[in-house]
Design an enzyme around this catalytic site. Structure first.
Site, PDB file in Angstrom:
ATOM      1  CD  GLU B  77      -1.466  -2.527   1.411  1.00 32.53           C
ATOM      2  OE1 GLU B  77      -0.342  -2.656   1.957  1.00 32.53           O
ATOM      3  OE2 GLU B  77      -2.167  -3.493   1.062  1.00 32.53           O
ATOM      4  CG  HIS B 146     -11.729  -8.035   6.177  1.00 34.22           C
ATOM      5  ND1 HIS B 146     -11.283  -9.027   7.011  1.00 34.22           N
ATOM      6  CD2 HIS B 146     -11.018  -8.150   5.035  1.00 34.22           C
ATOM      7  CE1 HIS B 146     -10.330  -9.726   6.396  1.00 34.22           C
ATOM      8  NE2 HIS B 146     -10.157  -9.218   5.204  1.00 34.22           N
TER       9      HIS B 146
HETATM   10  C1  LIG Z   1      -1.763  -5.006   4.311  1.00 37.05           C
HETATM   11  C2  LIG Z   1      -2.737  -5.828   3.550  1.00 37.05           C
HETATM   12  N1  LIG Z   1      -3.034  -5.505   2.281  1.00 37.05           N
HETATM   13  C3  LIG Z   1      -3.960  -6.200   1.596  1.00 37.05           C
HETATM   14  C4  LIG Z   1      -4.593  -7.265   2.155  1.00 37.05           C
HETATM   15  C5  LIG Z   1      -5.658  -8.026   1.388  1.00 37.05           C
HETATM   16  N2  LIG Z   1      -5.185  -9.359   1.021  1.00 37.05           N
HETATM   17  C6  LIG Z   1      -5.417 -10.426   1.815  1.00 37.05           C
HETATM   18  S1  LIG Z   1      -4.683 -11.794   1.271  1.00 37.05           S
HETATM   19  C7  LIG Z   1      -4.067 -11.019  -0.089  1.00 37.05           C
HETATM   20  C8  LIG Z   1      -3.232 -11.779  -1.071  1.00 37.05           C
HETATM   21  C9  LIG Z   1      -1.985 -12.339  -0.456  1.00 37.05           C
HETATM   22  O1  LIG Z   1      -1.343 -13.180  -1.351  1.00 37.05           O
HETATM   23  P1  LIG Z   1      -0.029 -13.984  -0.972  1.00 37.05           P
HETATM   24  O2  LIG Z   1       0.854 -13.164  -0.105  1.00 37.05           O
HETATM   25  O3  LIG Z   1       0.561 -14.487  -2.221  1.00 37.05           O
HETATM   26  O4  LIG Z   1      -0.522 -15.174  -0.041  1.00 37.05           O
HETATM   27  P2  LIG Z   1      -1.557 -16.348  -0.378  1.00 37.05           P
HETATM   28  O5  LIG Z   1      -2.924 -15.837  -0.075  1.00 37.05           O
HETATM   29  O6  LIG Z   1      -1.392 -16.734  -1.794  1.00 37.05           O
HETATM   30  O7  LIG Z   1      -1.228 -17.465   0.552  1.00 37.05           O
HETATM   31  C10 LIG Z   1      -4.447  -9.667  -0.096  1.00 37.05           C
HETATM   32  C11 LIG Z   1      -4.088  -8.707  -1.138  1.00 37.05           C
HETATM   33  C12 LIG Z   1      -4.252  -7.572   3.492  1.00 37.05           C
HETATM   34  N3  LIG Z   1      -4.812  -8.596   4.132  1.00 37.05           N
HETATM   35  N4  LIG Z   1      -3.323  -6.850   4.154  1.00 37.05           N
END
Ligand SMILES: Cc1ncc(C[n+]2csc(CCOP(=O)(O)OP(=O)(O)O)c2C)c(N)n1
Lengths: 427, 354
Positions: B77, B146
């Site tokens: 972000e 959320h």
């Molecule tokens: C600071 C923050 N930004 C955005 C999110 C929203 N979000 C939750 S999971 C996710 C994707 C994460 O992907 P990855 O790190 O590849 O892990 P995976 O879910 O594939 O295990 C996002 C964008 C969040 N939880 N926290």
């Protein structure tokens, strides 16, 4: 001003694009999968600069014939392998059942780890029980491999009256200090520098325990990831960084975290940290790499970053529909196969297992999960009444409640009375 | 509730040309129209490109405007906002999305120290014409990460504007005005009412926008100027100040209690339409402030101070504040936390009795 630029081609912005989108035929033959047994195993005290190639190749132990080969073969006893297999199957059965519970309206949210079971389970086997884990939300396998109570995990998922977190936290965001499992945050990658801090504290106190942390490949983009690696290298912290590269971060493929240009293990190189890239669907490779990194950390040789190359075979969470952004053919075409199947094939190949016992085990873990669910549901499910005492809402904001919170708590109790309909509580 | 008049309809736009939209569609329509009008506008954020956003607010935009104008970003972000500031310095008008307001904190430095002050510190040489869209607020069993309402953090920062719509109609008109604004705007979208208004009774069937007058949205361009509140219900007995989801909850409480309240939807928190508030409080002599965010140092505190400073001699009762509690947003006790009809009703009774 130097030079005339009038005949230069205009600049163009590169925006990554995954190879397959919904409807596309999937062909993963371009994914480079080095042969099992090919990667050398350096001494755990080797200088990171001496094995940077391990950040680009892949540590693999199980070959296509189901044999364990090469210098990384951890030579685990068949008993240990069978237990590991069972824990992985238990994780899968647990995921399956809890996913379904969410679909049945029994809770608000769930996240599966389908296809990634080896990453968490095998790591738990390679760490000491009292080593401290700082997981993301997809390492339920750590808790299950540490034989933590399934009923307790389900209570948390249901936010019911036996929930150790009092319904305060989103389902699956466990916290189990007793099992060396740090409180999961919904905010990505915050656990990374925290793990380093824990490890630094352990080192400064002359302890023998180390820390391990996990994040997805998408999360490596967060600033916290880079802060963590900087601190870890500066103080040579006894910590293991795990990047679970399951190819997708919700709808964004790994290219949006930089995978078009390099590997995630290679992030280690710039920081002077040991880096390993591992077949994440090979439980033996995950075990061996983790054990290697743990020995390194425990003997003051510093941190290791391990990229686990794997695939998120399910949607991101119960709120996600992956068919909207990736080809439905991907999970089955994934060249590294299914981690449970691969360990099972290995056990069969060495004559320590067979299909009948596998089928019996699958039935057994399904029964175990089912029984746990029944037990947990006796404590209630989300939405069926309020399971926690109303005023528990204010517990734990501070150690001692300041006047303004006490006042607000009273307001809430007055509100309940004024409603003429005391908040329904589970009878 | 009447649809506010269309303000500043573009010459040539057909006023009668309207469509039924929910709030997500209205936001999508605003982005679509603005991107077509101005090729300096770019949309960026986590999952906003091919997929069209986890709430689908940017659906179809990448296909229409191409990957260099609508693109997915790495999950950082701080990077998203920092890059948006740099793009703004070049002359683009970025509309970054932060997937949930709860995830905006890593971007705070870029917002507070950079975007908010760039105009001031460079004496106008550089500006940060960003519109940062982000879903906020609770009521969806989203747990602590959320559900938050962090608007008070941003209203406290000099140099940031903060806008919160309460209907599809407002969302589109306000978003267009925010995008056209040359200063950084935090545009918080109340996700609980993306699909329909919410009367505060969580245990009753969910409503959608199809029958609500403000679900009828002009298909073309129009703007609702920032800094202009909307009197959504005229009344004499008490002034209620609210925004976002709470506007609907308040309207319902007032209707159920049969109280002749004046309900003002602030729409923009900074800059605030103080005139409309003053006029109303002078008329009613009572003021109640309702927000979902935590209480201490919440935006309600600012409103209470302003009303007290400007209307003190017209007040017949102490100002009432109805808010979320000063705790993290709980998961299972969500509806005990939420400032719903009972809490608002009690405050209403109290302020009318005094
Ligand atoms: C600071 C923050 N930004 C955005 C999110 C929203 N979000 C939750 S999971 C996710 C994707 C994460 O992907 P990855 O790190 O590849 O892990 P995976 O879910 O594939 O295990 C996002 C964008 C969040 N939880 N926290």
């Amino acid at each position: 001003m130097v030079g005339d630029r009038s005949n230069l081609k205009p600049l163009a912005l590169h925006v990554p694009e995954p190879r397959f989108r919904p409807g596309d035929e999937v062909d993963f033959s371009a994914v480079d999968i080095p042969a099992a047994g090919a990667a050398p195993r350096p001494d755990t005290h080797a200088a990171p600069a001496d094995f940077t190639d391990l950040s680009y190749s892949m540590v693999r132990v199980l070959d296509d014939a189901g044999q364990a080969v090469g210098p990384w073969n951890p030579r685990l006893s068949p008993d240990r392998l069978r237990r590991m297999l069972r824990h992985m199957a238990l994780v899968r059965a647990f995921d399956e059942r809890m996913f379904r519970a969410q679909r049945q309206g029994k809770t608000s949210f769930y996240m599966k780890s389908l296809g990634e079971e080896a990453v968490a389970v095998a790591a738990a086997y390679a760490l000491q029980y009292d080593d401290m884990c700082f997981p993301s939300y997809r390492q339920q396998g750590l808790l299950i491999a540490r034989d933590w109570s399934l009923v307790d995990m389900m209570n948390q998922i249901y936010s019911n009256r036996a929930d150790r977190l009092q319904g305060k936290q989103l389902p699956i965001m466990y916290s189990v200090r007793e099992a060396g499992f740090f409180s999961i945050s919904g905010n990505l990658t915050t656990q990374y520098p925290q793990a380093v801090g824990w490890a630094m504290a352990s080192a400064s106190k002359g302890d023998t325990r180390i820390a391990a942390t996990w994040c997805g490949e998408g999360s490596t983009a967060e600033g916290d990831f880079h802060s963590a690696l900087t601190f870890a290298t500066v103080y040579r912290a006894p910590v293991i960084f795990n990047v679970v590269n399951n190819q997708w971060a919700i709808s964004s493929f790994s290219g949006f975290a930089g995978a078009e240009a390099t590997t995630f293990a290679a992030r280690a190189i710039g920081y002077g940290i040991a880096g390993l890239r591992v077949d994440g669907n090979d439980a033996l490779a995950v075990y061996a790499a983790t054990a290697w990194a743990a020995e390194r950390a425990r003997t003051n040789a510093g941190p290791t970053l391990i990229e686990h190359f794997t695939y998120r075979a399910e949607g991101h969470s119960t709120s996600d529909d992956p068919s909207a952004y990736r080809s439905a053919g991907e999970p089955n075409a994934w060249p590294l196969g299914d981690p449970i199947r691969r360990l099972k094939d290995h056990l069969i190949a060495i004559g320590e297992w067979d299909e009948e016992r596998q089928a019996a085990m699958d039935r057994e873990v399904a029964e175990e999960v089912k029984a746990a669910q029944k037990e947990a549901e006796k404590n209630g499910i989300l939405g069926h009444g309020l399971h926690q005492p109303l005023d528990s809402l204010f517990d734990g904001v501070f150690e001692e409640m300041p006047w303004h919170l006490a006042e607000q708590r009273q307001m809430m109790i007055d509100e309940e009375q004024a409603s003429g309909r005391p908040w329904a509580r589970k009878g | 509730m009447e649809v506010a008049e269309i303000i500043e309809t573009e010459a040539g736009a057909e006023a009668g040309d309207t469509q039924r939209m929910n709030m997500i569609q209205a936001i999508n329509s605003a982005l679509d129209i603005m991107m077509a009008r101005d090729d300096a506008i770019v949309v960026m954020g986590e999952d906003v490109g091919y997929f069209g956003g986890v709430f689908r607010a940017t659906a179809g935009l990448q296909k229409k405007f191409g990957k260099t104008r609508v693109f997915d970003t790495p999950i950082t972000e701080c990077g998203i906002i920092g890059v948006a500031v740099g793009m703004g310095a070049y002359g683009l008008r970025p509309v970054p999305e932060i997937q949930f307001a709860d995830y905006i904190y890593p971007a705070l430095d870029q917002l507070v120290s950079e975007a908010a002050r760039l105009r001031y510190r460079s004496d106008g040489e550089f500006i940060a014409p960003l519109t940062v869209r982000s879903p906020f607020g609770g009521g969806i069993f989203g747990g602590q990460t959320h559900s938050q309402s962090p608007e008070g953090i941003f209203t406290h920062v000099s140099g940031l504007k903060t806008v919160i719509p309460s209907t599809p109609y407002d969302a589109k008109g306000l978003l267009i005005a925010a995008i056209e604004d040359n200063d950084p705007v935090i545009f918080f979208e109340p996700k609980r009412i993306y699909n329909g208004p919410f009367n505060g009774h969580w245990d009753r069937p969910a409503e959608n926008w199809s029958k609500h007058p403000a679900g009828e949205v002009p298909s073309g361009y129009y703007r609702i100027p920032l800094g202009k509140a909307n009197v959504v219900r005229e009344g004499e007995a008490v002034t209620i100040l609210a925004y976002g989801t709470m506007v609907h909850v308040c309207l319902n409480v007032v209707a159920e209690a049969g109280v002749d309240a004046e309900v003002i939807d602030l729409r923009t928190l900074v800059p605030l339409d103080i005139e409309t508030i003053e006029q109303s409080v002078r008329k009613t002599g009572r003021c109640m402030i309702v927000h979902e965010a935590t209480r201490t140092s919440g935006y309600g505190a600012e409103l209470a101070a302003l009303v007290q400073e400007r209307c003190f001699y017209h007040l017949e009762a102490p100002i009432e504040r109805v808010t979320g509690f000063d705790t993290p947003y709980p998961h299972s006790l969500e509806w005990a936390y939420f400032p719903g009809p009972v809490r608002i009703g009690m405050a209403l009774k109290k302020i009318l009795k005094d």
